[in-house]
Design a protein around this motif. Sequence first.
Motif, PDB file in Angstrom:
ATOM      1  N   ALA A 147      -6.921  29.496 124.960  1.00  0.00           N
ATOM      2  CA  ALA A 147      -6.348  29.607 126.347  1.00  0.00           C
ATOM      3  C   ALA A 147      -4.813  29.731 126.241  1.00  0.00           C
ATOM      4  N   GLY A 148      -4.140  30.464 127.215  1.00  0.00           N
ATOM      5  CA  GLY A 148      -2.947  30.920 127.128  1.00  0.00           C
ATOM      6  C   GLY A 148      -2.602  32.076 126.584  1.00  0.00           C
ATOM      7  N   VAL A 149      -3.482  32.677 125.903  1.00  0.00           N
ATOM      8  CA  VAL A 149      -3.304  34.025 125.134  1.00  0.00           C
ATOM      9  C   VAL A 149      -3.189  35.197 126.071  1.00  0.00           C
ATOM     10  N   LEU A 150      -2.330  36.091 125.992  1.00  0.00           N
ATOM     11  CA  LEU A 150      -2.272  37.023 127.089  1.00  0.00           C
ATOM     12  C   LEU A 150      -2.139  38.283 126.290  1.00  0.00           C
ATOM     13  N   PRO A 151      -2.383  39.427 126.865  1.00  0.00           N
ATOM     14  CA  PRO A 151      -2.017  41.004 126.146  1.00  0.00           C
ATOM     15  C   PRO A 151      -0.687  41.135 125.830  1.00  0.00           C
ATOM     16  N   GLY A 152      -0.069  41.669 124.683  1.00  0.00           N
ATOM     17  CA  GLY A 152       1.248  41.974 124.202  1.00  0.00           C
ATOM     18  C   GLY A 152       1.634  40.784 123.687  1.00  0.00           C
ATOM     19  N   ILE A 153       1.075  39.678 123.530  1.00  0.00           N
ATOM     20  CA  ILE A 153       2.000  38.568 123.057  1.00  0.00           C
ATOM     21  C   ILE A 153       1.711  38.584 121.457  1.00  0.00           C
ATOM     22  N   ARG A 154       2.808  37.968 120.734  1.00  0.00           N
ATOM     23  CA  ARG A 154       2.748  38.066 119.329  1.00  0.00           C
ATOM     24  C   ARG A 154       1.836  37.176 118.560  1.00  0.00           C
ATOM     25  N   ALA A 155       1.153  37.429 117.578  1.00  0.00           N
ATOM     26  CA  ALA A 155       0.314  36.724 116.896  1.00  0.00           C
ATOM     27  C   ALA A 155       0.283  36.855 115.361  1.00  0.00           C
ATOM     28  N   GLU A 156      -0.109  35.623 114.662  1.00  0.00           N
ATOM     29  CA  GLU A 156       0.079  35.826 113.219  1.00  0.00           C
ATOM     30  C   GLU A 156      -1.562  35.788 112.522  1.00  0.00           C
ATOM     31  N   VAL A 157      -1.743  36.612 111.704  1.00  0.00           N
ATOM     32  CA  VAL A 157      -3.282  36.613 111.173  1.00  0.00           C
ATOM     33  C   VAL A 157      -2.968  35.966 109.616  1.00  0.00           C
ATOM     34  N   THR A 158      -3.725  35.119 109.645  1.00  0.00           N
ATOM     35  CA  THR A 158      -3.820  34.609 108.022  1.00  0.00           C
ATOM     36  C   THR A 158      -5.291  34.860 107.507  1.00  0.00           C
ATOM     37  N   LEU A 159      -5.158  35.648 106.532  1.00  0.00           N
ATOM     38  CA  LEU A 159      -6.472  35.952 105.662  1.00  0.00           C
ATOM     39  C   LEU A 159      -6.303  35.322 104.275  1.00  0.00           C
ATOM     40  N   THR A 160      -7.183  34.386 104.018  1.00  0.00           N
ATOM     41  CA  THR A 160      -7.221  33.681 102.723  1.00  0.00           C
ATOM     42  C   THR A 160      -7.938  34.630 101.667  1.00  0.00           C
ATOM     43  N   LEU A 161      -7.550  35.499 100.810  1.00  0.00           N
ATOM     44  CA  LEU A 161      -8.036  36.246  99.762  1.00  0.00           C
ATOM     45  C   LEU A 161      -8.639  35.332  98.581  1.00  0.00           C
ATOM     46  N   ASP A 162      -8.132  34.502  98.324  1.00  0.00           N
ATOM     47  CA  ASP A 162      -8.561  33.638  96.970  1.00  0.00           C
ATOM     48  C   ASP A 162      -7.781  32.335  97.347  1.00  0.00           C
ATOM     49  N   SER A 163      -8.273  31.391  96.640  1.00  0.00           N
ATOM     50  CA  SER A 163      -7.449  30.110  96.630  1.00  0.00           C
ATOM     51  C   SER A 163      -7.628  29.230  95.387  1.00  0.00           C
ATOM     52  N   ARG A 164      -6.887  28.276  95.042  1.00  0.00           N
ATOM     53  CA  ARG A 164      -6.955  27.579  93.856  1.00  0.00           C
ATOM     54  C   ARG A 164      -6.532  26.079  94.165  1.00  0.00           C
ATOM     55  N   ASP A 165      -7.148  25.153  93.569  1.00  0.00           N
ATOM     56  CA  ASP A 165      -6.746  23.560  93.860  1.00  0.00           C
ATOM     57  C   ASP A 165      -6.070  23.186  92.540  1.00  0.00           C
ATOM     58  N   HIS A 166      -5.224  22.250  92.861  1.00  0.00           N
ATOM     59  CA  HIS A 166      -4.414  21.410  91.852  1.00  0.00           C
ATOM     60  C   HIS A 166      -3.766  22.366  90.714  1.00  0.00           C
ATOM     61  N   VAL A 167      -3.225  23.277  91.245  1.00  0.00           N
ATOM     62  CA  VAL A 167      -2.284  24.149  90.347  1.00  0.00           C
ATOM     63  C   VAL A 167      -0.727  23.915  90.429  1.00  0.00           C
ATOM     64  N   LEU A 168      -0.219  24.221  89.478  1.00  0.00           N
ATOM     65  CA  LEU A 168       1.274  24.350  89.513  1.00  0.00           C
ATOM     66  C   LEU A 168       2.020  25.564  90.329  1.00  0.00           C
ATOM     67  N   ALA A 169       2.853  25.333  91.033  1.00  0.00           N
ATOM     68  CA  ALA A 169       3.206  26.618  91.721  1.00  0.00           C
ATOM     69  C   ALA A 169       4.666  26.327  92.258  1.00  0.00           C
ATOM     70  N   VAL A 170       5.448  27.591  92.238  1.00  0.00           N
ATOM     71  CA  VAL A 170       6.867  27.340  92.686  1.00  0.00           C
ATOM     72  C   VAL A 170       7.162  28.346  93.654  1.00  0.00           C
ATOM     73  N   PRO A 171       8.047  28.440  94.439  1.00  0.00           N
ATOM     74  CA  PRO A 171       8.474  29.304  95.424  1.00  0.00           C
ATOM     75  C   PRO A 171       8.801  30.659  94.974  1.00  0.00           C
ATOM     76  N   PRO A 172       8.584  31.651  95.750  1.00  0.00           N
ATOM     77  CA  PRO A 172       8.716  33.085  94.918  1.00  0.00           C
ATOM     78  C   PRO A 172       9.917  33.391  94.662  1.00  0.00           C
ATOM     79  N   SER A 173      10.983  32.896  95.389  1.00  0.00           N
ATOM     80  CA  SER A 173      12.337  33.186  95.238  1.00  0.00           C
ATOM     81  C   SER A 173      12.794  32.544  93.577  1.00  0.00           C
ATOM     82  N   ALA A 174      12.088  31.761  93.110  1.00  0.00           N
ATOM     83  CA  ALA A 174      12.461  31.054  91.858  1.00  0.00           C
ATOM     84  C   ALA A 174      12.192  31.998  90.844  1.00  0.00           C
ATOM     85  N   ILE A 175      11.323  32.948  90.932  1.00  0.00           N
ATOM     86  CA  ILE A 175      10.554  33.868  89.987  1.00  0.00           C
ATOM     87  C   ILE A 175      11.480  35.203  89.694  1.00  0.00           C
ATOM     88  N   HIS A 176      11.953  35.777  88.472  1.00  0.00           N
ATOM     89  CA  HIS A 176      12.772  36.542  88.106  1.00  0.00           C
ATOM     90  C   HIS A 176      11.838  37.397  87.314  1.00  0.00           C
TER      91      HIS A 176
END
Length: 237
Positions: A147-176
């Motif tokens: 409801a409320g979605v009209l032609p031309g409106i911006r959308a975001e698409v989320t595709l989950t290609l793979d997933s892991r549970d209970h892992v260590l993770a850091v923001p991408p900006s922390a990686i060199h």
Amino acid sequence: MAEAQRRKDQAQRAVAASTITAPAAGFVESVNTAVGADPSCEEPVVVLRADELQVESSIDAATLAKLRVGQQALVTVPDARARGMTALEGLPTSAVTPGSRDQPVSGEAGSDVLGAYSREGEGDRTAGLGGQAARYLMELRLPVPPAGVLPGIRAEVTLTLDSRDHVLAVPPSAIHHDREGDYVLVLQCDDIEESGECRKSVPVRTTVRLGLAGDRLTEVISGLAENDSVILPAPEK
């Protein structure tokens, strides 16, 4: 005279009882003819649009290689505060030329593709199109738009290609990255007081092995331990 009036009344009853059926299901966007006016062949009397919408976006080669027909996709429409699920009915077959009118533009009609991808095969993402990274047009049908979605409106698409549970993770900006590989800077104590408290900490280069990389976090398979203090770059002003 009575016969003419009878035919007129009969015709009016036929018009009142008649139903105009559109050639396809949809919504009326505009009515271009006033009541009682004679419609013109040069302009449509009624403008319709289909009740089914389509989301258009573009993805890179690495993401394309991991997609499969039937894969579920979450479509989020921020302006309408709505979301809905759909599925890939087919895979992109052609690249989007940079600068073409078919290429979605951030902030306008189109969408952004979000999701995780494996770092393996990352070099394939820069192929073609005069040295620029190739992008592929992806189309997703929304048979039942939220409801409320009209032609031309911006959308975001989320595709989950793979997933892991209970892992260590850091923001991408922390990686060199350099010739020796991937690393992060970890704060380690360089001067411990007699009380056991740290008086001075210094950044130490720590080599890491990375796994899945998403938009907000990147998996660290090895090199870090839970509760390590990873240095992030200062935010841009």
